[in-house]
Design an enzyme around this catalytic site. Structure first.
Site, PDB file in Angstrom:
ATOM      1  N   LYS A 106      33.896  72.203   6.810  1.00 17.49           N
ATOM      2  CA  LYS A 106      35.032  71.465   7.365  1.00 17.49           C
ATOM      3  C   LYS A 106      35.474  70.521   6.390  1.00 17.49           C
ATOM      4  O   LYS A 106      34.909  69.413   6.051  1.00 17.49           O
ATOM      5  CB  LYS A 106      34.851  71.047   8.728  1.00 17.49           C
ATOM      6  CG  LYS A 106      36.148  71.473   9.351  1.00 17.49           C
ATOM      7  CD  LYS A 106      35.727  71.039  11.050  1.00 17.49           C
ATOM      8  CE  LYS A 106      37.225  70.954  11.727  1.00 17.49           C
ATOM      9  NZ  LYS A 106      36.850  70.194  13.178  1.00 17.49           N
TER      10      LYS A 106
HETATM   11  C1  E4P Z   1      38.663  70.708  15.827  1.00 17.45           C
HETATM   12  O1  E4P Z   1      38.415  71.507  14.880  1.00 17.45           O
HETATM   13  C2  E4P Z   1      39.314  69.578  15.852  1.00 17.45           C
HETATM   14  O2  E4P Z   1      38.498  68.316  15.259  1.00 17.45           O
HETATM   15  C3  E4P Z   1      39.669  69.011  17.302  1.00 17.45           C
HETATM   16  O3  E4P Z   1      40.132  70.137  17.971  1.00 17.45           O
HETATM   17  C4  E4P Z   1      40.642  68.174  17.582  1.00 17.45           C
HETATM   18  O4  E4P Z   1      40.761  67.771  18.766  1.00 17.45           O
HETATM   19  P1  E4P Z   1      41.664  66.514  19.527  1.00 17.45           P
HETATM   20  O5  E4P Z   1      43.011  66.316  18.566  1.00 17.45           O
HETATM   21  O6  E4P Z   1      41.569  66.377  20.912  1.00 17.45           O
HETATM   22  O7  E4P Z   1      40.660  65.217  18.747  1.00 17.45           O
END
Ligand code: E4P
Length: 218
Positions: free
Chosen positions: A83
């Site tokens: 990522k």
């Molecule tokens: C996933 O890849 C993201 O990091 C995550 O869904 C972010 O979610 P949030 O905006 O609730 O922190």
């Protein structure tokens, strides 16, 4: 549409993985800190449990650091998806990682043009944060729809991974708007199962049969 679970907590993952509904896992540095156990330990547990893509995020923001971390993360397991944040050095890294055959997930995507740049360098996934877009009174699902149109027009193979869910409705809408994957928080996966009419109906079915005096078939 595939369903990933958005947590770094192996216990939460196991709960839903056992039901056969989890295709993969997404984590981020914030989620990693919430489990209260060593990060290395929980990642090994997740990789051993889930036979599907597991996104692990780099912490570096400079090209060389991102590449070093990406190679280390990819070496952990064949299912690791690296990522990478949606910044110029991140995009440069993804363009090289794509050529090396390393799977990537470009994260913190909030606009169609950011998604287009990620697709151009061959990202495996792009993660539009629909909930955070909704949080500032814009339309997260409009973002999914625009990215879908851009990818279809341009023939890009990058998967649209709807992230940052706020309610189970986000999951339904992601599927309707053409996302390839929705990553879903454990509490929202739980809510996807529930409907009061299901509970009422089930209770009634069982009660009616039991009160009838009929013998069950098996
Ligand atoms: C996933 O890849 C993201 O990091 C995550 O869904 C972010 O979610 P949030 O905006 O609730 O922190």
């Amino acid at each position: 549409m595939k369903i990933f679970i958005d947590t770094a907590d192996p216990e939460e993952i196991r709960k839903y993985h056992d039901l056969g509904i989890i295709d993969g896992v997404t984590t981020n540095p914030t989620l990693a800190t919430k489990v209260g156990r060593p990060y290395k330990e929980i990642v090994q547990e997740i990789l051993a449990m889930v036979d599907g893509p597991v996104s692990l995020e780099v912490l570096g923001t400079a090209y060389d650091d991102i590449m070093r971390e990406a190679h280390g993360l990819a070496a952990l397991h064949k299912n690791v998806v690296v990522k990478v944040p949606m910044i110029p050095d991140g995009i440069k890294a993804v363009s090289h990682l794509s050529k090396e055959g390393i799977k990537t997930n470009v994260t913190l995507v909030f606009s169609p043009t950011q998604a287009l740049l990620a697709a151009k360098v061959g990202a495996t996934y792009v993660s539009p944060f629909v909930g955070r877009v909704d949080d500032i009174s814009a339309d997260g699902m409009e973002l999914i729809a625009e990215i879908r149109e851009i990818f279809d027009n341009g023939g890009y193979e990058t998967n649209i991974l709807s992230a940052s869910d706020r309610t189970p409705r986000h999951v339904a809408l992601a599927a309707m708007y053409g996302a390839d994957v929705a990553t879903v928080k454990p509490e929202n996966i739980g809510k996807m199962f529930r409907h009061p009419l299901t509970d009422i109906g089930l209770e009634q079915f069982i009660k009616d049969f039991m009160e009838s005096g009929q013998e069950a078939l098996v």
